[in-house]
Motif scaffolding. Structure first.
Motif, PDB file in Angstrom:
ATOM      1  N   PRO A  54       0.812  -1.237   0.000  1.00 53.30           N
ATOM      2  CA  PRO A  54       0.000   0.000   0.000  1.00 53.30           C
ATOM      3  C   PRO A  54       0.839   1.277   0.000  1.00 53.30           C
ATOM      4  O   PRO A  54       0.324   2.349  -0.353  1.00 53.30           O
ATOM      5  CB  PRO A  54      -0.812  -0.124   1.297  1.00 53.30           C
ATOM      6  N   SER A  55       2.105   1.185   0.392  1.00 58.59           N
ATOM      7  CA  SER A  55       2.964   2.370   0.429  1.00 58.59           C
ATOM      8  C   SER A  55       3.561   2.708  -0.927  1.00 58.59           C
ATOM      9  O   SER A  55       4.151   3.788  -1.099  1.00 58.59           O
ATOM     10  CB  SER A  55       4.103   2.170   1.433  1.00 58.59           C
ATOM     11  N   VAL A  56       3.461   1.802  -1.889  1.00 58.59           N
ATOM     12  CA  VAL A  56       4.054   2.011  -3.209  1.00 58.59           C
ATOM     13  C   VAL A  56       2.956   2.465  -4.172  1.00 58.59           C
ATOM     14  O   VAL A  56       1.901   1.838  -4.269  1.00 58.59           O
ATOM     15  CB  VAL A  56       4.736   0.732  -3.722  1.00 58.59           C
ATOM     16  N   LEU A 128      -2.933   5.250  -5.963  1.00 59.98           N
ATOM     17  CA  LEU A 128      -2.608   4.351  -4.859  1.00 59.98           C
ATOM     18  C   LEU A 128      -2.773   2.902  -5.278  1.00 59.98           C
ATOM     19  O   LEU A 128      -3.376   2.590  -6.312  1.00 59.98           O
ATOM     20  CB  LEU A 128      -3.496   4.653  -3.657  1.00 59.98           C
ATOM     21  N   ALA A 129      -2.266   2.024  -4.444  1.00 55.95           N
ATOM     22  CA  ALA A 129      -2.264   0.597  -4.760  1.00 55.95           C
ATOM     23  C   ALA A 129      -3.663   0.000  -4.791  1.00 55.95           C
ATOM     24  O   ALA A 129      -3.862  -1.076  -5.364  1.00 55.95           O
ATOM     25  CB  ALA A 129      -1.394  -0.155  -3.761  1.00 55.95           C
ATOM     26  N   GLU A 134      -6.868   8.335  -6.591  1.00 53.98           N
ATOM     27  CA  GLU A 134      -5.885   9.036  -7.411  1.00 53.98           C
ATOM     28  C   GLU A 134      -5.805  10.490  -6.954  1.00 53.98           C
ATOM     29  O   GLU A 134      -6.811  11.114  -6.614  1.00 53.98           O
ATOM     30  CB  GLU A 134      -6.271   8.954  -8.889  1.00 53.98           C
ATOM     31  N   TYR A 135      -4.574  11.033  -6.952  1.00 53.44           N
ATOM     32  CA  TYR A 135      -4.359  12.410  -6.525  1.00 53.44           C
ATOM     33  C   TYR A 135      -3.510  13.142  -7.558  1.00 53.44           C
ATOM     34  O   TYR A 135      -2.696  12.546  -8.277  1.00 53.44           O
ATOM     35  CB  TYR A 135      -3.599  12.456  -5.195  1.00 53.44           C
ATOM     36  N   LEU A 158      -2.188   8.408   5.067  1.00 60.10           N
ATOM     37  CA  LEU A 158      -1.692   7.506   4.026  1.00 60.10           C
ATOM     38  C   LEU A 158      -0.775   6.449   4.650  1.00 60.10           C
ATOM     39  O   LEU A 158      -0.167   6.676   5.705  1.00 60.10           O
ATOM     40  CB  LEU A 158      -0.923   8.299   2.966  1.00 60.10           C
ATOM     41  N   PRO A 159      -0.653   5.298   4.005  1.00 60.08           N
ATOM     42  CA  PRO A 159       0.193   4.207   4.547  1.00 60.08           C
ATOM     43  C   PRO A 159       1.672   4.465   4.296  1.00 60.08           C
ATOM     44  O   PRO A 159       2.225   4.047   3.280  1.00 60.08           O
ATOM     45  CB  PRO A 159      -0.306   2.975   3.781  1.00 60.08           C
TER      46      PRO A 159
END
Length: 485
Positions: A54-56, A128-129, A134-135, A158-159
């Motif tokens: 989730p962090s990638v 995000l994963a 989406e940002y 966020l993670p």
């Protein structure tokens, strides 16, 4: 040859952010404990992937590229366009899209990635994963000299990934590479640390982790993590003949990436420590001449006037063995350590001078935009008689205003100008060139051509140690009459 994932690193700087105060600076999750050497092998890495994935993030960037018409730049002139009947409304620009990866490092949206993923981008979007969120992102700052960039999204909770101490990583440690290769979606690959402290990819500051974990275009900026799920590197490059993975990938170590990231976020730019010496590697020939036990350390070829090194008493011919309590492996390692030390810091430097070790204290300055702690210039010369010796085939002359202008030699340089070097001579084969200035012979000062001839005649050995000025910098060179290429 070395192939950058997505695009080659471009040497432009994209600006920085407004500096933050210490209270405003983001907090990163850091775990610097080493991995246990006796850990049992695992049959599944799924718990690690579930923790880290989730962090990638995936990064989609768009930039505008100016494109000249195929008939050449002279058609930019309206007169020529009218003459040939070409309308003014020509397509001059195109939108170029690229794909890469990034790693969330704070819960409030700071993301670490590779510079070449976002370099020159007009628009950056981060996915995000989860495949749903989406940002839009903005560039906080970039550092082409290490291929590191920081971007920011407006989000909370966020993670964020935990960052490890990459200096404690060992060759043979298992690592996972996570990113978005070829745009197929988030992908995890596994390998080991193949080597550490790799260089040669064309950046100013290189200390790459080499891994055989498959890395492909699109992985750039993604995470290299250890089996504890901690970030140890930012994937940045591969060596490949085909453009795809061949088992030789490179990642910027987390310690280097973290230093650059913190400076970009807190200062708005990357400030680096400045020592003020020209250094060169210790070769076997130099080790013999300076009576060194091994090839570790960095040889000081010259000291810049009024620099921190000059103020501390460093001299040409010193060998720097330790920097701030850490052993200096080679000249590149010293350059990295100094660059990653904040300007204004006072450090201890252990040196070897004339066979004796001593310790100096140096207060580092701030690295100028150009110059500073760097490798000595490229190797840059005396015909003194018919006998075969290290300087046979070399012709020298005094420095004059005319030849200073011809070779671009500054007025403060004193020595003997090399005006001719026989190509097949030992000196010619081992790096001496016309335009070089001999400053020392066997560590004795040379001020003119007569000094150089006198010192060369006094040399009765098959080798001679020179200190020469060449191409804007000084360095040592050993000429060995017994060694032929």
């Amino acid at each position: 040859m070395a192939c950058r994932c997505l695009v080659a690193v471009l040497l432009t700087w994209l600006g920085g952010s407004t500096p933050l105060t210490a209270a405003q600076a983001p907090r990163f999750k850091v775990d610097d404990a080493p991995l246990p050497a006796t850990a049992q092998p695992s049959f599944s890495f799924s718990p690690i992937v579930e923790k880290v994935a989730p962090s990638v993030v995936n990064i989609y960037s768009t930039k505008t590229v100016r494109q000249l018409p195929m008939w050449g730049p002279f058609m930019e002139d309206p007169f020529f366009r009218r003459f040939f009947g070409i309308p003014d409304a020509l397509p001059r620009e195109r939108r170029e899209r690229s794909l890469g990866s990034g790693v969330i490092v704070t819960e409030d949206g700071y993301i670490l990635t590779a510079n070449h993923v976002v370099e020159g981008a007009d628009e950056i979007r981060v996915a995000l994963a989860d495949g749903k969120t989406e940002y839009e992102a903005k560039i906080v700052g970039t550092d082409p000299r290490t291929d590191v960039a920081v971007i920011k999204v407006d989000a909370r909770d966020l993670p964020a990934i935990t960052i490890a101490d990459s200096d404690k990583l060992r060759v043979g440690d298992v690592v996972l590479a996570i990113g978005n290769p070829f745009g197929v979606g988030q992908t995890v690959t596994m390998g080991i640390v193949s080597a550490k402290s790799r260089a040669g990819l064309g950046l100013d500051y290189e200390d790459f982790i080499q891994t055989d974990a498959p890395i492909n275009p699109g992985n750039s900026g993604g995470a290299l993590v250890d089996i504890a799920g901690r970030l140890v590197g930012i994937n940045t490059a591969i060596i490949s003949r085909s453009g795809g993975n061949l088992g030789i990938g490179f990642a910027v170590p987390s310690n280097l990436a973290r230093y650059v990231m913190e400076r970009l976020i807190e200062d708005g730019k990357v400030t680096r420590g400045y020592l003020g010496v020209y250094i060169q590697p210790v070769t076997p020939e130099l080790a013999r001449e300076f009576k060194l036990k091994d090839l570790s350390g960095a040889l000081v070829a010259d000291v810049i006037e009024n620099s921190p090194a000059a103020d501390a008493g460093l001299k040409a011919g010193d060998v720097i063995l330790e920097f701030d309590g850490r052993k200096v492996q080679n000249d590149r390692h010293l350059r990295l350590m100094a660059a990653q030390t904040r300007p204004g810091s006072e450090v201890r430097i252990r040196i070897l001078r004339d066979g004796r070790e001593q310790t100096l204290r140096v207060k580092l300055g701030e690295m100028p935009e150009e110059g500073g702690l760097a490798r000595a210039g490229r190797p840059g010369g005396l015909r003194r008689g018919p006998q075969a010796d290290p300087l046979d085939g070399v012709v020298v002359d005094d420095l004059t205003p005319r030849n200073r202008q011809m070779y671009g030699i500054p007025s403060h340089i004193r020595g003997a100008l090399v005006v001719e070097v026989a190509p097949d001579s030992p000196a010619g084969q081992q790096g001496l060139r016309p335009g070089d200035v001999i400053l020392e012979i066997n560590r004795r000062r040379v001020t003119n051509a007569d000094d150089a001839v006198r010192e060369s005649e006094a040399n009765r050995q098959s080798t001679v140690l020179l200190r020469v000025w060449s191409q804007g910098a000084s360095r040592y060179i050993v000429i060995d009459a017994t060694r032929r290429r």
